[in-house]
Design a protein around this motif. Sequence first.
Motif, PDB file in Angstrom:
ATOM      1  N   LEU A   1       5.621   5.973 -91.772  1.00 31.41           N
ATOM      2  CA  LEU A   1       5.352   5.356 -93.436  1.00 31.41           C
ATOM      3  C   LEU A   1       4.261   6.091 -94.261  1.00 31.41           C
ATOM      4  O   LEU A   1       4.552   5.986 -95.307  1.00 31.41           O
ATOM      5  N   ALA A   2       3.361   6.681 -93.517  1.00 35.21           N
ATOM      6  CA  ALA A   2       2.222   6.993 -94.233  1.00 35.21           C
ATOM      7  C   ALA A   2       2.435   8.539 -94.746  1.00 35.21           C
ATOM      8  O   ALA A   2       1.746   9.083 -95.492  1.00 35.21           O
ATOM      9  N   GLY A   3       3.261   8.823 -94.190  1.00 33.10           N
ATOM     10  CA  GLY A   3       3.795  10.401 -94.415  1.00 33.10           C
ATOM     11  C   GLY A   3       3.527  11.338 -93.321  1.00 33.10           C
ATOM     12  O   GLY A   3       3.165  10.825 -92.203  1.00 33.10           O
ATOM     13  N   GLY A   4       4.056  12.524 -93.539  1.00 32.05           N
ATOM     14  CA  GLY A   4       3.694  13.532 -92.347  1.00 32.05           C
ATOM     15  C   GLY A   4       5.102  14.333 -92.081  1.00 32.05           C
ATOM     16  O   GLY A   4       6.051  14.099 -92.822  1.00 32.05           O
ATOM     17  N   ALA A   5       5.140  14.829 -90.894  1.00 31.99           N
ATOM     18  CA  ALA A   5       6.424  15.430 -90.363  1.00 31.99           C
ATOM     19  C   ALA A   5       7.299  14.480 -89.996  1.00 31.99           C
ATOM     20  O   ALA A   5       7.108  13.627 -89.127  1.00 31.99           O
ATOM     21  N   ALA A   6       8.702  14.770 -90.476  1.00 31.68           N
ATOM     22  CA  ALA A   6       9.796  13.878 -89.981  1.00 31.68           C
ATOM     23  C   ALA A   6      10.413  14.575 -88.796  1.00 31.68           C
ATOM     24  O   ALA A   6      10.445  16.030 -88.667  1.00 31.68           O
ATOM     25  N   THR A   7      11.083  13.991 -88.282  1.00 29.83           N
ATOM     26  CA  THR A   7      11.924  14.208 -86.817  1.00 29.83           C
ATOM     27  C   THR A   7      13.515  13.976 -86.943  1.00 29.83           C
ATOM     28  O   THR A   7      13.670  12.994 -87.264  1.00 29.83           O
ATOM     29  N   ARG A   8      14.197  14.833 -86.895  1.00 27.80           N
ATOM     30  CA  ARG A   8      15.698  14.456 -86.671  1.00 27.80           C
ATOM     31  C   ARG A   8      16.146  13.768 -85.665  1.00 27.80           C
ATOM     32  O   ARG A   8      15.641  14.149 -84.676  1.00 27.80           O
ATOM     33  N   ILE A   9      17.122  12.714 -85.866  1.00 28.41           N
ATOM     34  CA  ILE A   9      17.321  12.025 -85.004  1.00 28.41           C
ATOM     35  C   ILE A   9      19.031  12.367 -84.467  1.00 28.41           C
ATOM     36  O   ILE A   9      19.267  12.382 -83.317  1.00 28.41           O
ATOM     37  N   THR A  10      19.951  12.696 -85.399  1.00 27.30           N
ATOM     38  CA  THR A  10      21.119  12.724 -85.181  1.00 27.30           C
ATOM     39  C   THR A  10      21.509  14.363 -84.903  1.00 27.30           C
ATOM     40  O   THR A  10      20.924  15.217 -85.172  1.00 27.30           O
ATOM     41  N   GLU A  11      22.701  14.458 -84.175  1.00 21.53           N
ATOM     42  CA  GLU A  11      23.100  15.735 -83.644  1.00 21.53           C
ATOM     43  C   GLU A  11      24.202  16.092 -84.803  1.00 21.53           C
ATOM     44  O   GLU A  11      24.855  15.516 -85.324  1.00 21.53           O
ATOM     45  N   ASP A  12      24.633  17.594 -84.377  1.00 20.68           N
ATOM     46  CA  ASP A  12      25.773  17.881 -85.169  1.00 20.68           C
ATOM     47  C   ASP A  12      27.128  17.376 -84.594  1.00 20.68           C
ATOM     48  O   ASP A  12      27.670  18.290 -83.853  1.00 20.68           O
ATOM     49  N   ASP A  13      27.563  16.301 -84.754  1.00 18.65           N
ATOM     50  CA  ASP A  13      28.522  15.548 -84.035  1.00 18.65           C
ATOM     51  C   ASP A  13      29.695  15.468 -84.958  1.00 18.65           C
ATOM     52  O   ASP A  13      30.820  14.784 -84.527  1.00 18.65           O
ATOM     53  N   GLY A  14      29.806  16.146 -86.102  1.00 14.89           N
ATOM     54  CA  GLY A  14      31.019  16.094 -86.887  1.00 14.89           C
ATOM     55  C   GLY A  14      31.023  14.907 -87.912  1.00 14.89           C
ATOM     56  O   GLY A  14      31.805  14.827 -88.650  1.00 14.89           O
ATOM     57  N   PHE A  15      29.863  14.248 -87.876  1.00 17.11           N
ATOM     58  CA  PHE A  15      29.749  13.246 -88.873  1.00 17.11           C
ATOM     59  C   PHE A  15      28.715  13.409 -89.812  1.00 17.11           C
ATOM     60  O   PHE A  15      27.776  14.002 -89.548  1.00 17.11           O
ATOM     61  N   PHE A  16      28.668  12.704 -91.086  1.00 17.94           N
ATOM     62  CA  PHE A  16      27.662  12.484 -91.742  1.00 17.94           C
ATOM     63  C   PHE A  16      27.212  11.036 -91.456  1.00 17.94           C
ATOM     64  O   PHE A  16      27.994  10.272 -91.214  1.00 17.94           O
ATOM     65  N   HIS A  17      26.159  10.973 -91.687  1.00 20.67           N
ATOM     66  CA  HIS A  17      25.398   9.435 -90.868  1.00 20.67           C
ATOM     67  C   HIS A  17      24.490   8.902 -92.203  1.00 20.67           C
ATOM     68  O   HIS A  17      23.606   9.529 -92.783  1.00 20.67           O
ATOM     69  N   PHE A  18      25.071   7.587 -92.294  1.00 18.71           N
ATOM     70  CA  PHE A  18      24.409   6.946 -93.569  1.00 18.71           C
ATOM     71  C   PHE A  18      23.666   5.620 -92.772  1.00 18.71           C
ATOM     72  O   PHE A  18      24.383   4.618 -92.538  1.00 18.71           O
ATOM     73  N   LEU A  19      22.358   5.470 -92.769  1.00 20.03           N
ATOM     74  CA  LEU A  19      21.741   4.407 -92.002  1.00 20.03           C
ATOM     75  C   LEU A  19      21.466   3.374 -92.819  1.00 20.03           C
ATOM     76  O   LEU A  19      21.424   3.358 -94.058  1.00 20.03           O
ATOM     77  N   HIS A  20      21.545   1.981 -92.089  1.00 20.05           N
ATOM     78  CA  HIS A  20      21.435   0.869 -92.699  1.00 20.05           C
ATOM     79  C   HIS A  20      20.520  -0.218 -92.148  1.00 20.05           C
ATOM     80  O   HIS A  20      19.958  -1.077 -92.473  1.00 20.05           O
ATOM     81  N   GLY A  21      20.298  -0.153 -90.751  1.00 18.15           N
ATOM     82  CA  GLY A  21      19.802  -1.186 -89.923  1.00 18.15           C
ATOM     83  C   GLY A  21      19.064  -0.469 -88.825  1.00 18.15           C
ATOM     84  O   GLY A  21      19.427   0.685 -88.185  1.00 18.15           O
ATOM     85  N   VAL A  22      18.041  -1.297 -88.136  1.00 14.89           N
ATOM     86  CA  VAL A  22      17.237  -1.264 -87.090  1.00 14.89           C
ATOM     87  C   VAL A  22      17.305  -2.239 -86.286  1.00 14.89           C
ATOM     88  O   VAL A  22      17.069  -3.423 -87.017  1.00 14.89           O
ATOM     89  N   SER A  23      17.444  -2.392 -85.042  1.00 14.30           N
ATOM     90  CA  SER A  23      17.392  -3.637 -84.313  1.00 14.30           C
ATOM     91  C   SER A  23      15.887  -4.279 -84.250  1.00 14.30           C
ATOM     92  O   SER A  23      15.042  -3.550 -84.244  1.00 14.30           O
TER      93      SER A  23
END
Length: 297
Positions: free
Chosen positions: A110-132
């Motif tokens: 949250l303070a900033g810096g390098a981001a890391t990709r989570i999802t793979e190229d699985d044929g979907f666009f991914h739109f995030l809404h929740g974290v457990s």
Amino acid sequence: MPDIPENTIAQRELQPGQRCEVWIASVTGERELVFTSRDVLVEAPNWTRDGAALILNGAGKMWRFDVGSRAVSQVPLTGIPDLNNDHVLAPDGTGIYLSANDGHLYRAALAGGAATRITEDDGFFHFLHGVSPDGDELAYVGIEAGDFTQPGRLMTIPAGGGAATLLNVDGHCDGPEYSPDGEWLYFNTEAFTSSPGHAQLARVRADESGMERLVKSDSVDWFPHLSPNGRLASYIRFPGGTVGHPADLPVDVVLVSTGDWSTPLHCWPLIGGQGTLNVNSWSPDSTRFAYVAYPVG
């Protein structure tokens, strides 16, 4: 820095004569205008776990709005394409999960810096809404091949990346968000209608059992957000017949008790829709939440 794919989703901008307004509403019915801009369109506030700031997206970037001083600063992220308005904060208060305009999910400090990709190229666009609540899993909407004529599918994925799970929920879905106890996913769905649009609020257990309709209405209801104590919820109400969740409509931000979704406690009318209340914007003490309006003139 890794190669960044070209953006595939256009950034929203203010129209001539339009401004964006960030409001903080109280559960007692009052509201306060805390930020106005005629230059940058900001969207989708998250409230930080320490109660000090709101995190919003605008112009493809992330911004921090200090609630006390009213100061605005950019979150300095690297290694990520332009962002959209689907972002959630990690339960530990130090991280953020993000949806980018290349259709992938990322994580960063949250303070900033390098981001890391989570999802793979699985044929979907991914739109995030929740974290457990335990921070182990993310809930998102998958759009197959980025084809927005296709229904959004309710999906989950380990927060660290890995194989995604498609939940067996009918109809176009959006906004999946975990309950504070982690047992339920709250979302909006078109499963209760045979006509396009007319989304209604629902919930399903995280194990895909026990789907329930929360309220039956003539309006088009989107993005249910539970307060941290689980006693209250906010959502956005579109006019009947609205397809999707477009921008710049007369809408209502609604506050209800989770014990009675059919009886609003308070309603705040405004011009908005897309960007107003896409993500959970509750304060950590469950007394206030933030939203964005987009008036013209």
